[in-house]
Scaffold this motif. Structure first.
Motif, short mmCIF file in Angstrom:
data_model
loop_
_atom_site.label_atom_id
_atom_site.label_comp_id
_atom_site.label_asym_id
_atom_site.label_seq_id
_atom_site.Cartn_x
_atom_site.Cartn_y
_atom_site.Cartn_z
N ARG A 77 42.04 63.80 -6.27
CA ARG A 77 42.02 64.59 -5.04
C ARG A 77 40.59 64.92 -4.65
NH1 ARG A 77 44.06 70.42 -5.98
NH2 ARG A 77 45.58 69.19 -7.14
N VAL A 78 39.79 65.37 -5.61
CA VAL A 78 38.40 65.72 -5.34
C VAL A 78 37.57 64.48 -5.01
CG1 VAL A 78 36.29 66.68 -6.34
CG2 VAL A 78 38.48 67.85 -6.67
N ARG A 79 37.81 63.39 -5.76
CA ARG A 79 37.05 62.16 -5.53
C ARG A 79 37.27 61.63 -4.11
NH1 ARG A 79 39.04 59.53 -9.28
NH2 ARG A 79 40.51 58.22 -8.14
N LEU A 80 38.52 61.59 -3.67
CA LEU A 80 38.81 61.10 -2.32
C LEU A 80 38.28 62.05 -1.25
CD1 LEU A 80 42.43 59.76 -2.88
CD2 LEU A 80 40.34 58.41 -2.52
N TRP A 81 38.33 63.34 -1.55
CA TRP A 81 37.79 64.35 -0.63
C TRP A 81 36.29 64.15 -0.46
CZ3 TRP A 81 35.70 69.57 -2.18
CH2 TRP A 81 35.56 70.43 -1.07
N HIS A 82 35.57 63.93 -1.56
CA HIS A 82 34.13 63.68 -1.48
C HIS A 82 33.84 62.39 -0.72
CE1 HIS A 82 33.11 66.33 -5.25
NE2 HIS A 82 33.43 67.04 -4.19
N ASP A 83 34.65 61.37 -0.92
CA ASP A 83 34.46 60.12 -0.18
C ASP A 83 34.56 60.37 1.32
OD1 ASP A 83 34.20 58.71 -2.54
OD2 ASP A 83 36.27 57.95 -2.54
N GLU A 84 35.55 61.17 1.73
CA GLU A 84 35.75 61.44 3.15
C GLU A 84 34.62 62.29 3.72
OE1 GLU A 84 37.09 61.36 6.94
OE2 GLU A 84 37.68 60.07 5.25
N ILE A 85 34.16 63.27 2.95
CA ILE A 85 33.02 64.07 3.41
C ILE A 85 31.81 63.17 3.63
CG2 ILE A 85 31.39 65.90 2.80
CD1 ILE A 85 33.66 67.23 1.22
N ALA A 86 31.56 62.27 2.68
CA ALA A 86 30.42 61.36 2.82
C ALA A 86 30.55 60.50 4.07
CB ALA A 86 30.29 60.47 1.58
N LEU A 110 24.06 74.06 -8.53
CA LEU A 110 24.87 74.84 -9.47
C LEU A 110 26.32 74.88 -9.01
CD1 LEU A 110 25.08 76.66 -11.96
CD2 LEU A 110 24.51 78.61 -10.51
N TYR A 111 27.17 74.13 -9.70
CA TYR A 111 28.59 74.03 -9.36
C TYR A 111 28.78 73.78 -7.86
CZ TYR A 111 30.57 74.74 -13.92
OH TYR A 111 30.95 74.56 -15.21
N ASP A 112 28.04 72.80 -7.37
CA ASP A 112 28.16 72.39 -5.97
C ASP A 112 28.10 70.86 -5.97
OD1 ASP A 112 27.83 73.33 -2.94
OD2 ASP A 112 26.57 71.56 -3.28
N SER A 113 28.85 70.22 -5.10
CA SER A 113 28.95 68.76 -5.11
C SER A 113 28.12 68.08 -4.04
CB SER A 113 30.42 68.34 -4.97
OG SER A 113 31.15 68.70 -6.12
N ARG A 116 26.23 65.08 -5.27
CA ARG A 116 27.11 63.94 -5.58
C ARG A 116 27.59 63.26 -4.30
NH1 ARG A 116 28.17 67.18 -10.15
NH2 ARG A 116 29.41 68.68 -8.97
N ILE A 117 27.87 64.06 -3.28
CA ILE A 117 28.30 63.47 -2.00
C ILE A 117 27.16 62.70 -1.36
CG2 ILE A 117 29.13 64.01 0.31
CD1 ILE A 117 30.50 66.51 -0.98
N ALA A 118 25.95 63.25 -1.41
CA ALA A 118 24.79 62.55 -0.85
C ALA A 118 24.58 61.21 -1.53
CB ALA A 118 23.54 63.42 -0.99
N GLY A 119 24.93 61.12 -2.82
CA GLY A 119 24.79 59.86 -3.55
C GLY A 119 25.72 58.77 -3.07
N ARG A 120 26.74 59.13 -2.28
CA ARG A 120 27.68 58.15 -1.75
C ARG A 120 27.17 57.51 -0.44
NH1 ARG A 120 31.04 61.46 -4.81
NH2 ARG A 120 33.16 60.74 -5.22
N LEU A 121 26.13 58.07 0.16
CA LEU A 121 25.66 57.57 1.45
C LEU A 121 24.99 56.21 1.29
CD1 LEU A 121 24.10 60.86 2.88
CD2 LEU A 121 26.36 59.90 3.37
N SER A 122 25.12 55.38 2.32
CA SER A 122 24.50 54.06 2.31
C SER A 122 23.97 53.75 3.72
CB SER A 122 25.51 53.00 1.87
OG SER A 122 24.92 51.74 1.86
N PRO A 123 22.68 53.47 3.86
CA PRO A 123 21.67 53.45 2.80
C PRO A 123 21.39 54.86 2.29
CG PRO A 123 20.62 53.24 4.92
CD PRO A 123 22.10 53.18 5.19
N LYS A 124 20.94 54.95 1.06
CA LYS A 124 20.69 56.25 0.46
C LYS A 124 19.48 56.90 1.13
CE LYS A 124 22.72 55.23 -4.04
NZ LYS A 124 23.95 55.95 -3.67
#
Length: 245
Positions: A77-86, A110-113, A116-124
């Motif tokens: 659930r969280v992984r797909l949510w992060h994908d969509e935010i990205a 600190l306990y914020d994603s 991690r979401i920024a790491g999904r962007l392309s190009p980085k």
């Protein structure tokens, strides 16, 4: 390459933004502002106020935050949510003038994603992180208590882990974040003291503390009422064993 600045803005008070953060907000050319749905407009309003106070003239690009799918297990659930935010960031970044700033509630590390979401962007993008006041700093300051005992360790965990695994073995001070379920109620520990706070730094700030058996049910009721009144709540708490409280 886009330069993306992740700027911690504290937990509700415009005064939580550091001087470095204010300077970055003034220098940014574009600012991404999430809209989190009906009843949560004040989260965007706070960001607008912070930008105004910093003297920002950046172009503001709003985007709608996706909802998580409650039917899925937690991790997918969280992984797909992060994908969509990205994906929504990617769309919002299209044609944006760099540097681009994203205001992060609390602290980006600190306990914020956000990272991690920024790491999904392309190009980085080229990342720059500017820390802010954390919820744990705001909580202990509001209660005027130290974060730790003398030479003592502090365990930082989430409400989900507290519910699933209980009190960590050997812990004397426990800082709990991301708890939407009042997980402290699952602890049958008469020797614990709790310090709780919601809307830290905002005009709506609420604080409570005391022995967990007495304060816990009272905090749960206060939390439920506040969430119903505002449509959202951000809170955190510290637990400590009685002989070290």
């Amino acid at each position: 390459m886009t330069e993306l600045w992740l700027i911690g803005i504290g937990t509700g008070s415009p005064g939580h933004v550091t001087l470095e953060g204010q300077a970055a907000l003034k220098a940014a050319r574009t600012v991404l502002i999430p809209r989190k749905g009906t009843g949560k407009e004040d989260l965007a309003d706070l960001r607008h106020r912070i930008l105004h106070n910093a003297g920002s003239t950046a172009r503001q690009v709003h985007f709608d935050y996706p909802a998580r799918d409650p039917a899925l297990p937690y991790e997918p659930r969280v992984r797909l949510w992060h994908d969509e935010i990205a994906r929504r960031w990617q769309t919002a970044l299209g044609g944006a003038e760099s540097p681009v700033a994203l205001l992060v509630w609390g602290d980006p590390g600190l306990y914020d994603s956000t990272l991690r979401i920024a790491g999904r962007l392309s190009p980085k993008p080229r990342l720059k992180v500017i820390p802010g006041v954390t919820a744990l700093q705001a909580l202990t300051a509001a209660h005027a208590i130290p974060f730790n005992t003398v030479a003592g360790a502090v365990t930082v965990t989430t409400g989900r882990r507290l519910r699933d695994h209980g009190w960590p073995e050997g812990a004397e001070t426990l800082a709990v974040v991301l708890d939407g379920e009042a997980s402290f109620l699952t602890l049958a520990r008469p020797d614990l003291t709790i310090w709780w706070g919601a809307y830290l730094g905002m005009a709506e700030q609420i604080l409570d503390h005391g022995p967990l058996p007495e304060a816990g049910p009272r905090i749960a009721r206060t939390r439920a009422a506040a969430r119903a009144a505002h449509g959202w709540i951000m809170d955190t708490y510290l637990l400590r064993t009685e002989d070290t409280a």
